[in-house]
Design a protein around this motif. Structure first.
Motif, PDB file in Angstrom:
ATOM      1  N   GLY A   1      75.898 -15.355  -4.762  1.00  0.00           N
ATOM      2  CA  GLY A   1      75.046 -16.006  -5.191  1.00  0.00           C
ATOM      3  C   GLY A   1      73.727 -14.920  -5.669  1.00  0.00           C
ATOM      4  O   GLY A   1      73.071 -14.999  -6.602  1.00  0.00           O
ATOM      5  N   PHE A   2      73.328 -13.751  -4.293  1.00  0.00           N
ATOM      6  CA  PHE A   2      72.776 -12.337  -4.564  1.00  0.00           C
ATOM      7  C   PHE A   2      72.630 -11.184  -5.699  1.00  0.00           C
ATOM      8  O   PHE A   2      72.247 -11.816  -6.995  1.00  0.00           O
ATOM      9  N   ILE A   3      74.207 -11.695  -6.331  1.00  0.00           N
ATOM     10  CA  ILE A   3      74.458 -10.767  -7.432  1.00  0.00           C
ATOM     11  C   ILE A   3      74.572 -11.215  -7.963  1.00  0.00           C
ATOM     12  O   ILE A   3      73.834 -10.671  -9.319  1.00  0.00           O
ATOM     13  N   TYR A   4      74.767 -12.603  -8.796  1.00  0.00           N
ATOM     14  CA  TYR A   4      74.638 -13.610  -9.422  1.00  0.00           C
ATOM     15  C   TYR A   4      73.387 -13.362  -9.985  1.00  0.00           C
ATOM     16  O   TYR A   4      73.121 -14.200 -11.318  1.00  0.00           O
ATOM     17  N   GLY A   5      72.592 -13.975  -8.919  1.00  0.00           N
ATOM     18  CA  GLY A   5      70.737 -14.167  -9.328  1.00  0.00           C
ATOM     19  C   GLY A   5      70.290 -13.743  -9.915  1.00  0.00           C
ATOM     20  O   GLY A   5      69.752 -13.572 -10.612  1.00  0.00           O
ATOM     21  N   ALA A   6      70.840 -11.746  -8.688  1.00  0.00           N
ATOM     22  CA  ALA A   6      70.064 -10.976  -9.639  1.00  0.00           C
ATOM     23  C   ALA A   6      70.129 -10.450 -11.383  1.00  0.00           C
ATOM     24  O   ALA A   6      69.218 -10.205 -11.827  1.00  0.00           O
ATOM     25  N   ALA A   7      71.117 -10.322 -11.418  1.00  0.00           N
ATOM     26  CA  ALA A   7      71.844 -10.332 -13.078  1.00  0.00           C
ATOM     27  C   ALA A   7      71.008 -11.964 -13.892  1.00  0.00           C
ATOM     28  O   ALA A   7      71.006 -11.451 -15.093  1.00  0.00           O
ATOM     29  N   ASP A   8      70.887 -13.036 -13.185  1.00  0.00           N
ATOM     30  CA  ASP A   8      70.723 -13.479 -14.157  1.00  0.00           C
ATOM     31  C   ASP A   8      69.243 -13.928 -14.266  1.00  0.00           C
ATOM     32  O   ASP A   8      68.365 -14.199 -15.524  1.00  0.00           O
ATOM     33  N   ALA A   9      68.634 -12.895 -13.039  1.00  0.00           N
ATOM     34  CA  ALA A   9      67.030 -13.139 -13.222  1.00  0.00           C
ATOM     35  C   ALA A   9      66.838 -11.673 -14.766  1.00  0.00           C
ATOM     36  O   ALA A   9      65.335 -11.822 -14.924  1.00  0.00           O
ATOM     37  N   THR A  10      67.167 -10.752 -13.945  1.00  0.00           N
ATOM     38  CA  THR A  10      67.166  -9.591 -15.092  1.00  0.00           C
ATOM     39  C   THR A  10      67.495  -9.818 -16.890  1.00  0.00           C
ATOM     40  O   THR A  10      67.170  -9.021 -17.542  1.00  0.00           O
ATOM     41  N   GLY A  11      68.188 -10.404 -17.072  1.00  0.00           N
ATOM     42  CA  GLY A  11      69.282 -10.632 -18.042  1.00  0.00           C
ATOM     43  C   GLY A  11      70.180 -10.094 -18.634  1.00  0.00           C
ATOM     44  O   GLY A  11      70.846  -9.580 -19.320  1.00  0.00           O
ATOM     45  N   GLU A  12      70.135  -8.457 -17.334  1.00  0.00           N
ATOM     46  CA  GLU A  12      70.649  -7.179 -17.717  1.00  0.00           C
ATOM     47  C   GLU A  12      72.091  -7.324 -17.733  1.00  0.00           C
ATOM     48  O   GLU A  12      72.768  -8.701 -17.055  1.00  0.00           O
ATOM     49  N   PRO A  13      73.095  -7.058 -17.928  1.00  0.00           N
ATOM     50  CA  PRO A  13      74.839  -7.084 -17.787  1.00  0.00           C
ATOM     51  C   PRO A  13      74.862  -6.604 -16.373  1.00  0.00           C
ATOM     52  O   PRO A  13      74.613  -6.015 -15.741  1.00  0.00           O
ATOM     53  N   VAL A  14      75.574  -7.432 -15.851  1.00  0.00           N
ATOM     54  CA  VAL A  14      75.696  -6.762 -13.483  1.00  0.00           C
ATOM     55  C   VAL A  14      76.893  -5.737 -14.461  1.00  0.00           C
ATOM     56  O   VAL A  14      78.114  -5.345 -14.999  1.00  0.00           O
ATOM     57  N   SER A  15      76.547  -5.064 -13.124  1.00  0.00           N
ATOM     58  CA  SER A  15      77.669  -3.207 -13.140  1.00  0.00           C
ATOM     59  C   SER A  15      78.812  -3.799 -12.678  1.00  0.00           C
ATOM     60  O   SER A  15      79.014  -4.629 -12.224  1.00  0.00           O
TER      61      SER A  15
END
Lengths: 67, 142
Positions: B36-50
């Motif tokens: 959830g943390f990784i998904y949420g962080a990616a969702d908030a920034t709109g950046e592609p997930v590393s």
């Protein structure tokens, strides 16, 4: 299947939890067997009979027997 | 009532049961938090997930799945036959609901009388039905 578990337990002044602990099952399991909601497996039925030092047929009776 | 060795063994058995439930919940909670943390962080920034974050999320999911399998095995080797029977009944009812529900829904979809079968909805219905069946059996032998 009928059983005399409640009577045998009462004669020894054991709670359901006490009997459950001695048999290695939960208090709910003892209640389910006493109220006829669960028929115990053969190994458990033998364990119960051994605990009360009785033949298995003195603890459990077949409802259809004698018909 | 006599309080003796049986009561002590019963308390010990219950403690073991709840320890297993807690361990299972903890594994799920940690994995859920990481994902959830990784998904949420990616969702908030709109950046592609590393790639590293995706690997961490996948690792968390694998750990949760393996943990679920291990603790389920421990659970079923700890509980008594009434608990196993309750679980078997719940599983059987869930299986039947899926077994009849999916083909019926699919046939209705084929007849253009229903939307396409949705895996998420089917999963939720099966889990809710199995949980309800388990709850009813527990309530009856309380």
């Amino acid at each position: 299947m009928n059983n005399r578990l409640r009577v045998l337990r009462a004669e020894r002044a054991w709670s359901q939890a006490e009997l459950g602990g001695r048999l290695g099952v939960s208090r709910q399991a003892v209640n389910a067997i006493e109220t006829g909601k669960h028929d115990p497996s053969l190994p458990l039925a033998f364990k119960i009979a051994r605990l009360f030092n009785m033949p298995i047929e003195e603890v459990f009776q077949d409802e259809g027997a004698g018909q | 009532m006599t309080v003796g060795e049986g009561e002590r063994l019963d308390a010990q058995r219950r403690k073991k049961f709840w320890r297993l439930i807690f361990a299972l919940a903890a594994v799920g909670a940690v994995a859920g938090f990481v994902f959830g943390f990784i998904y949420g962080a990616a969702d908030a920034t709109g950046e592609p997930v590393s790639d590293t974050a995706r690997a961490a999320a996948a690792f968390a999911l694998v750990v949760a799945t393996l943990g679920g399998c291990y603790f389920s095995w421990r659970f079923f080797s700890t509980v008594d036959e009434v608990e196993v029977t309750d679980n078997l009944w719940a599983s059987l009812i869930g299986f039947y609901i899926y077994g009849f529900g999916f083909p019926t829904w699919w046939a209705l979809f084929w007849l253009k009388m229903a939307p396409e079968p949705d895996g998420g909805i089917l999963f939720a219905v099966v889990m809710l039905s199995a949980t309800a069946a388990y709850g009813v059996r527990k309530w009856r032998s309380r």
